[in-house]
Design a protein around this motif. Structure first.
Motif, PDB file in Angstrom:
ATOM      1  N   UNK A  72      12.546 -78.729 -20.947  1.00 15.55           N
ATOM      2  CA  UNK A  72      12.940 -77.713 -19.969  1.00 15.55           C
ATOM      3  C   UNK A  72      14.425 -77.881 -19.621  1.00 15.55           C
ATOM      4  N   UNK A  73      14.848 -79.128 -19.460  1.00 15.67           N
ATOM      5  CA  UNK A  73      16.258 -79.403 -19.157  1.00 15.67           C
ATOM      6  C   UNK A  73      17.137 -78.876 -20.285  1.00 15.67           C
ATOM      7  N   UNK A  74      16.722 -79.143 -21.522  1.00 14.64           N
ATOM      8  CA  UNK A  74      17.517 -78.699 -22.669  1.00 14.64           C
ATOM      9  C   UNK A  74      17.617 -77.180 -22.729  1.00 14.64           C
ATOM     10  N   UNK A  75      16.548 -76.493 -22.296  1.00 12.86           N
ATOM     11  CA  UNK A  75      16.566 -75.027 -22.298  1.00 12.86           C
ATOM     12  C   UNK A  75      17.482 -74.475 -21.204  1.00 12.86           C
ATOM     13  N   UNK A  76      17.708 -75.258 -20.158  1.00 14.70           N
ATOM     14  CA  UNK A  76      18.484 -74.764 -19.013  1.00 14.70           C
ATOM     15  C   UNK A  76      19.937 -75.241 -19.024  1.00 14.70           C
ATOM     16  N   UNK A 130       8.017 -87.794 -19.765  1.00 20.72           N
ATOM     17  CA  UNK A 130       9.318 -87.135 -19.651  1.00 20.72           C
ATOM     18  C   UNK A 130       9.513 -85.960 -20.616  1.00 20.72           C
ATOM     19  N   UNK A 131       8.711 -85.893 -21.679  1.00 21.76           N
ATOM     20  CA  UNK A 131       9.011 -84.949 -22.762  1.00 21.76           C
ATOM     21  C   UNK A 131       9.175 -83.492 -22.307  1.00 21.76           C
ATOM     22  N   UNK A 132       8.245 -82.988 -21.502  1.00 23.58           N
ATOM     23  CA  UNK A 132       8.333 -81.581 -21.078  1.00 23.58           C
ATOM     24  C   UNK A 132       9.528 -81.347 -20.148  1.00 23.58           C
ATOM     25  N   UNK A 133       9.835 -82.351 -19.332  1.00 22.89           N
ATOM     26  CA  UNK A 133      11.017 -82.251 -18.458  1.00 22.89           C
ATOM     27  C   UNK A 133      12.261 -82.144 -19.331  1.00 22.89           C
ATOM     28  N   UNK A 156      17.095 -92.622 -14.558  1.00 26.84           N
ATOM     29  CA  UNK A 156      17.936 -91.449 -14.834  1.00 26.84           C
ATOM     30  C   UNK A 156      17.133 -90.198 -15.210  1.00 26.84           C
ATOM     31  N   UNK A 157      15.925 -90.391 -15.701  1.00 29.92           N
ATOM     32  CA  UNK A 157      15.082 -89.231 -16.003  1.00 29.92           C
ATOM     33  C   UNK A 157      14.854 -88.377 -14.764  1.00 29.92           C
ATOM     34  N   UNK A 158      14.820 -89.030 -13.602  1.00 25.54           N
ATOM     35  CA  UNK A 158      14.570 -88.292 -12.362  1.00 25.54           C
ATOM     36  C   UNK A 158      15.743 -87.387 -11.984  1.00 25.54           C
ATOM     37  N   UNK A 159      16.943 -87.778 -12.413  1.00 23.81           N
ATOM     38  CA  UNK A 159      18.102 -86.921 -12.173  1.00 23.81           C
ATOM     39  C   UNK A 159      17.939 -85.616 -12.952  1.00 23.81           C
ATOM     40  N   UNK A 160      17.498 -85.731 -14.194  1.00 20.37           N
ATOM     41  CA  UNK A 160      17.320 -84.526 -15.003  1.00 20.37           C
ATOM     42  C   UNK A 160      16.162 -83.698 -14.461  1.00 20.37           C
ATOM     43  N   UNK A 161      15.104 -84.368 -14.030  1.00 22.22           N
ATOM     44  CA  UNK A 161      13.974 -83.659 -13.422  1.00 22.22           C
ATOM     45  C   UNK A 161      14.431 -82.877 -12.189  1.00 22.22           C
TER      46      UNK A 161
END
Ligand code: BTN
Length: 241
Positions: free
Chosen positions: A188-192, A182-185, A70-75
């Motif tokens: 970035x996801x949280x910022x967007x 995953x941390x930086x992804x 699921x991390x790849x979905x957020x990426x």
């Protein structure tokens, strides 16, 4: 990396699944002008008329355990959002887990599917649909869907240019993810996103929950804080405000 272009397919997801089963390499992309049965999340259909949108599926073979897929979905949502901004100057927002919105309407969707053994991923098929140049949508979608063109006063965008920009953002984030995790992804996801910090209604298959979206876990699971203070983990749901 191979890009396979087709005029018309049932769904690029199906084509990519089949190619992956036959051993297609990581990075293989199937793109189609038109899908007769484009697939959305939760068994929905994805409107995929010819000429106006970008409909494609990407084959990945990440060296990660299945539960981290699921991390790849957020990426993917991060890469698509950044590509929209780079191509158009517009600033989309992400709605958990993977809707890309402009002015509150959906401009792109992501469908991540996996071929795996219990402990090993064989392939992840990332399906991406982006409404590029549509000027109108079927009646039932007109309030909830939009395109890059509609949101930029009728400017027409090249699908070839857009996919090139998107793949370069994708490559950046995917390599960063494989190297650093995953941390930086996630940051970035949280910022967007606009989901975090909002009071939301989450409709799952079995129930409806109301509370504040307080964050996501390292697996990309949404954390919902209910009125009574209890935290629920949301794996799959429809979110509304
Ligand atoms: C969603 O928001 O529900 C996900 C939509 C995903 C649509 C894309 S278009 C390319 C690929 N092929 C499909 O059949 N679906 C995905």
């Amino acid at each position: 990396q191979e890009i396979i272009y087709k005029n018309e397919v049932t769904s690029t997801q199906e084509e990519a699944h089949e190619a992956a089963r036959k051993g297609a390499a990581e990075g293989t992309i199937i793109v189609a002008d038109r899908q007769l049965k484009g697939k959305g999340r939760l068994g929905r259909k994805w409107e995929s008329p010819p000429g106006s949108g970008l409909w494609f599926s990407l084959i990945l073979r990440p060296p990660i355990p299945p539960q981290e897929a699921p991390q790849l979905t957020l990426l993917t949502a991060v890469a698509v959002t950044e590509a929209v901004t780079e191509a158009t100057g517009l600033q989309p927002q992400i709605k958990w887990p993977n809707d890309i919105l402009l002015n509150g309407k959906k401009v792109a969707g992501i469908l991540t599917e996996m071929q795996s053994d219990p402990d090993r991923i064989q392939a992840v098929i990332v399906g991406i649909g982006i409404n590029i140049n549509q000027m109108e949508f079927p009646e039932e979608l007109s309030d909830i869907a939009t395109s890059l063109k509609q949101e930029s006063e009728g400017t027409t965008y090249s699908r070839a240019d857009f996919i090139a920009i998107l793949l370069s953002r994708y490559e950046y984030w995917y390599h960063h993810y494989l190297k650093h995790g995953f941390l930086d992804v996630k940051k970035r996801w949280e910022a967007l996103t606009f989901t975090i910090g909002k009071k939301i209604k989450a409709t799952t298959v079995t129930k409806t929950l109301i509370g504040t979206a307080v964050g996501i876990t390292d697996d990309g699971v949404l954390l919902l804080k209910k009125e009574d203070g209890e935290i629920e983990h949301i794996y799959s749901a429809d979110i509304s405000l």
